[in-house]
Each structure stands twice: as structure tokens, then as C-alpha cells.
Scaffold this motif. Structure first.
Motif, PDB file in Angstrom:
ATOM      1  N   LYS A 185       0.904  -1.135  -0.126  1.00 22.62           N
ATOM      2  CA  LYS A 185       0.264  -0.055  -0.143  1.00 22.62           C
ATOM      3  C   LYS A 185       0.898   1.203  -0.164  1.00 22.62           C
ATOM      4  CE  LYS A 185      -3.774   2.187   2.610  1.00 22.62           C
ATOM      5  NZ  LYS A 185      -3.496   2.975   3.504  1.00 22.62           N
ATOM      6  N   GLU A 186       1.968   1.398   0.824  1.00 19.13           N
ATOM      7  CA  GLU A 186       2.708   2.576   1.101  1.00 19.13           C
ATOM      8  C   GLU A 186       3.442   2.694  -0.412  1.00 19.13           C
ATOM      9  OE1 GLU A 186       5.185   1.386   4.141  1.00 19.13           O
ATOM     10  OE2 GLU A 186       3.496   2.289   5.913  1.00 19.13           O
TER      11      GLU A 186
ATOM     12  N   GLU B  83       1.403   4.231  -2.996  1.00 22.74           N
ATOM     13  CA  GLU B  83       1.043   5.511  -2.552  1.00 22.74           C
ATOM     14  C   GLU B  83       2.160   6.436  -3.182  1.00 22.74           C
ATOM     15  OE1 GLU B  83      -0.080   5.430   1.471  1.00 22.74           O
ATOM     16  OE2 GLU B  83      -2.059   5.050   1.130  1.00 22.74           O
TER      17      GLU B  83
ATOM     18  N   ASP C 257       2.151   6.595  -6.952  1.00 21.19           N
ATOM     19  CA  ASP C 257       0.887   7.486  -7.473  1.00 21.19           C
ATOM     20  C   ASP C 257       1.664   9.142  -7.006  1.00 21.19           C
ATOM     21  OD1 ASP C 257      -0.743   5.614  -7.950  1.00 21.19           O
ATOM     22  OD2 ASP C 257      -1.910   5.931  -6.142  1.00 21.19           O
ATOM     23  N   HIS C 258       2.135   9.235  -5.911  1.00 21.07           N
ATOM     24  CA  HIS C 258       2.795  10.398  -5.776  1.00 21.07           C
ATOM     25  C   HIS C 258       3.883  10.917  -6.531  1.00 21.07           C
ATOM     26  CE1 HIS C 258       4.478  13.934  -3.680  1.00 21.07           C
ATOM     27  NE2 HIS C 258       5.532  13.352  -3.719  1.00 21.07           N
TER      28      HIS C 258
END
Length: 104
Positions: free
Chosen positions: A36-37, A40, A43-44
Motif C-alpha cells: 500500500k505504501e 501511494e 502515485d505521488h
């Protein structure tokens, strides 16, 4: 005695298997959290990359406009210099003619 031994061994095996399952569940939760991290973070980074690409495109367009304006300004400057030279040349010729007339 043999039955107790088997039960004892079975209990130990069951306890070991339960510990293994708990350990695997903990590992799975940690891996899910890491996944998940990293998604993210991905995506960032993609968002940041897109913003930088937009800025790069805008900067390229501005450079193009500035080069065009610079060329226009340089051409205008050359025209002014040519005009100035022509005026000076005409004035010099007129002054020479006056001098020649005065000398004659």
C-alpha cells in the motif's frame, strides 16, 4: 503412556502450526502495508512527474517565445542602425558638397 505421548506430540505440533500461521499472518499484514505504501509513493511520484512535465513544456514554450522576440528585437535594432548609418552618410555627403561649393 504411549497415548499420552502421542497427545503431547500432537499438542506440540498443533501449537507449532498455530505459531507458524500467526507468523505468516503477521508477515502478510506487513507485506500488504508495504505494498500500500509503495503504491501511494508510486502515485505521488507519477503526479510529481506529470507536474514537472507540464512545467518543462511551459518553459520550452517560453524559451521559444523569448527567442522569437529576441530575433524581432535584433532585426529592429539592425534596421535602426542601418537607418542611422544612412542618415549619417547622407549628412556627410551634404557637408562634403557644401565644403566643395565653398572651396570653388
Amino acid at each position: 503412556i504411549n497415548g499420552d505421548n502421542n497427545n503431547n506430540n500432537n499438542d506440540k505440533e498443533i501449537r507449532r502450526l498455530k505459531d507458524d500461521i500467526e507468523s505468516l499472518e503477521t508477515q502478510m499484514k506487513n507485506k500488504q502495508k508495504m505494498l500500500k505504501e509503495s503504491m501511494e509513493e508510486k502515485d505521488h511520484l507519477l503526479k510529481e512527474r506529470n507536474e514537472l512535465q507540464i512545467k518543462l513544456t511551459e518553459a520550452d514554450e517560453q524559451i521559444k517565445r523569448l527567442k522569437e522576440q529576441s530575433n524581432v528585437d535584433a532585426n529592429r535594432y539592425e534596421q535602426l542602425l542601418d537607418s542611422f548609418r544612412a542618415e549619417n552618410s547622407t549628412q556627410i555627403e551634404n557637408e562634403k558638397k557644401k565644403l566643395y561649393k565653398e572651396c570653388d
